[in-house]
Design a protein around this motif. Structure first.
Motif, short mmCIF file in Angstrom:
data_model
loop_
_atom_site.label_atom_id
_atom_site.label_comp_id
_atom_site.label_asym_id
_atom_site.label_seq_id
_atom_site.Cartn_x
_atom_site.Cartn_y
_atom_site.Cartn_z
N ARG A 178 47.36 36.34 32.94
CA ARG A 178 46.63 37.03 34.01
C ARG A 178 46.16 38.40 33.52
NH1 ARG A 178 49.66 38.41 38.03
NH2 ARG A 178 51.70 37.82 37.23
N LEU A 179 47.03 39.07 32.79
CA LEU A 179 46.66 40.37 32.23
C LEU A 179 45.49 40.22 31.25
CD1 LEU A 179 47.18 43.39 31.59
CD2 LEU A 179 48.85 42.64 29.88
N ALA A 180 45.56 39.26 30.37
CA ALA A 180 44.51 39.07 29.36
C ALA A 180 43.17 38.78 30.04
CB ALA A 180 44.89 37.94 28.41
N MET A 181 43.20 37.99 31.12
CA MET A 181 41.94 37.67 31.81
C MET A 181 41.35 38.92 32.47
SD MET A 181 42.49 33.82 33.33
CE MET A 181 44.13 33.97 34.06
N VAL A 182 42.21 39.77 33.05
CA VAL A 182 41.70 41.01 33.66
C VAL A 182 41.12 41.89 32.56
CG1 VAL A 182 42.32 43.08 34.95
CG2 VAL A 182 43.32 40.90 35.60
N ARG A 198 41.47 27.72 41.20
CA ARG A 198 42.57 26.90 40.65
C ARG A 198 42.42 25.44 41.09
NH1 ARG A 198 45.59 31.37 42.56
NH2 ARG A 198 46.48 30.12 44.25
N GLY A 199 41.99 25.27 42.34
CA GLY A 199 41.80 23.91 42.85
C GLY A 199 40.70 23.17 42.10
N LEU A 200 39.61 23.86 41.83
CA LEU A 200 38.50 23.23 41.09
C LEU A 200 38.98 22.77 39.72
CD1 LEU A 200 35.52 25.66 41.88
CD2 LEU A 200 35.72 23.26 42.58
N VAL A 201 39.66 23.68 39.02
CA VAL A 201 40.11 23.34 37.66
C VAL A 201 41.09 22.17 37.71
CG1 VAL A 201 41.28 24.19 35.59
CG2 VAL A 201 39.77 25.72 36.87
N ALA A 204 36.23 30.93 29.61
CA ALA A 204 36.56 30.48 28.25
C ALA A 204 38.07 30.60 28.01
CB ALA A 204 35.78 31.31 27.23
N TYR A 205 38.66 31.67 28.52
CA TYR A 205 40.10 31.89 28.35
C TYR A 205 40.90 30.79 29.06
CZ TYR A 205 44.50 34.40 27.90
OH TYR A 205 45.80 34.74 27.56
N ILE A 206 40.46 30.45 30.27
CA ILE A 206 41.15 29.40 31.04
C ILE A 206 41.10 28.08 30.28
CG2 ILE A 206 40.97 27.99 33.15
CD1 ILE A 206 40.07 30.56 34.62
N GLN A 207 39.91 27.81 29.73
CA GLN A 207 39.76 26.53 29.00
C GLN A 207 40.59 26.54 27.72
OE1 GLN A 207 35.48 26.60 28.85
NE2 GLN A 207 35.28 25.29 30.66
N GLN A 208 40.53 27.67 27.01
CA GLN A 208 41.25 27.75 25.73
C GLN A 208 42.75 27.57 25.92
OE1 GLN A 208 40.74 31.57 23.87
NE2 GLN A 208 42.15 31.07 22.19
N HIS A 209 43.27 28.14 27.00
CA HIS A 209 44.72 28.10 27.21
C HIS A 209 45.14 27.00 28.20
CE1 HIS A 209 45.52 31.72 24.84
NE2 HIS A 209 44.34 32.11 25.28
N PRO A 224 43.04 33.35 38.82
CA PRO A 224 42.53 34.38 37.90
C PRO A 224 41.66 35.42 38.62
CG PRO A 224 41.02 32.54 37.94
CD PRO A 224 42.11 32.22 38.94
N ILE A 225 41.27 36.46 37.87
CA ILE A 225 40.28 37.43 38.38
C ILE A 225 38.93 36.72 38.50
CG2 ILE A 225 39.69 38.30 36.04
CD1 ILE A 225 39.52 41.14 37.41
N HIS A 226 38.14 37.10 39.53
CA HIS A 226 36.86 36.42 39.77
C HIS A 226 35.84 37.43 40.31
CE1 HIS A 226 38.05 36.44 44.01
NE2 HIS A 226 39.20 35.81 43.70
N PHE A 227 34.61 36.93 40.56
CA PHE A 227 33.54 37.84 41.01
C PHE A 227 33.79 38.38 42.41
CE2 PHE A 227 30.62 35.60 37.83
CZ PHE A 227 30.74 36.62 36.90
N GLY A 228 34.63 37.71 43.20
CA GLY A 228 34.99 38.24 44.52
C GLY A 228 35.84 39.49 44.41
#
Ligand code: ATP
Length: 217
Positions: A53-57, A178-181, A197-202, A11-15
């Protein structure tokens, strides 16, 4: 002047987001477009489907003025070549608007393997952000003559120059998230809360049950 940041964002992240903000402000961009990649030509298929991926961005940039999401690579068939994306942007923007393609050092180091990579310089400037642990060859032979030090130099031409920019070094990658999750750990504080929240929900990035059970044994 417009900036473009392409990525799989899986996903998109702070990096992605913090360097993007620093570049947006330092270059005084009018707009920074995040362009999620449909089918990456140089790597394995993204793990999360395109729509996620689009929704997360979209959620990540929703409240930042000047940050926008561009869906053009998601609606095009075939591999998502940056040169095609920049050509279609150029058609819309006209020949004179300065356009900056933002790349992390790892992406920049592999540039000469990209489809029609030499044409990229006719279409956009390249702004290279340092990335922890990815010390690419800063002085690529073809890069030296294009390099500028001053962001103002990007405004005097529509394309063709390279600026290296120090940004806050955040050793964050989508692979690590992804590895952490997948291992049942939290990626909190590596990415925006709505994205988590999106990652968890889906239920994204979880291992299939069979593999999870195997890991626990
Ligand atoms: P993955 O781990 O799945 O390969 P990623 O975290 O590298 O993903 P991408 O979406 O592939 O993320 O990256 C898009 C762009 O953002 C690339 O140009 C990449 O170099 C840059 N980028 C990604 N993470 C960082 C970071 N932590 N610091 C600076 N640039 C980054």
């Amino acid at each position: 002047m417009i900036g473009v940041l392409g990525g799989t964002f899986d996903p998109i992240h702070f990096g992605h987001l913090r360097p993007a903000l620093e570049i947006y402000e330092h270059l005084a961009l009018d707009e920074l477009r995040f362009i999620p990649c449909g089918l990456p030509p140089h790597r394995h298929r993204p793990q999360a489907p395109m729509a996620h991926r689009l929704a997360m961005v979209e959620q990540a940039v929703a409240h930042h003025p000047g940050f926008t999401v561009d869906r053009r690579e998601l609606t095009r068939s075939g591999p998502s070549y940056s040169v095609d994306t920049l050509e279609s942007l150029r058609q819309e923007l006209g020949a004179h608007v300065p356009l900056c393609l933002l790349l992390g050092m790892d992406a920049y180091a592999g540039l000469s393997s990209w489809h029609r990579w030499q044409d990229l310089f006719d279409l956009a400037h390249i702004v290279v952000a340092h990335r922890p642990g990815r010390t690419g060859p800063r002085h690529l032979p073809w890069g030296r003559s294009r390099q500028v030090e001053n962001p103002a130099d990007l405004r005097t031409a529509p394309a063709g120059r390279i600026l290296y920019m120090p940004v806050t070094q955040l050793d964050i990658s989508a692979t690590a998230i992804r590895g952490l999750v997948a291992q049942g750990h939290s990626p909190r504080f590596l990415l925006p809360e709505p994205v988590l929240a999106y990652i968890q929900q889906h239920q994204l990035y979880l291992l299939p049950h069979s593999q999870r059970d195997a890991c626990r044994q």
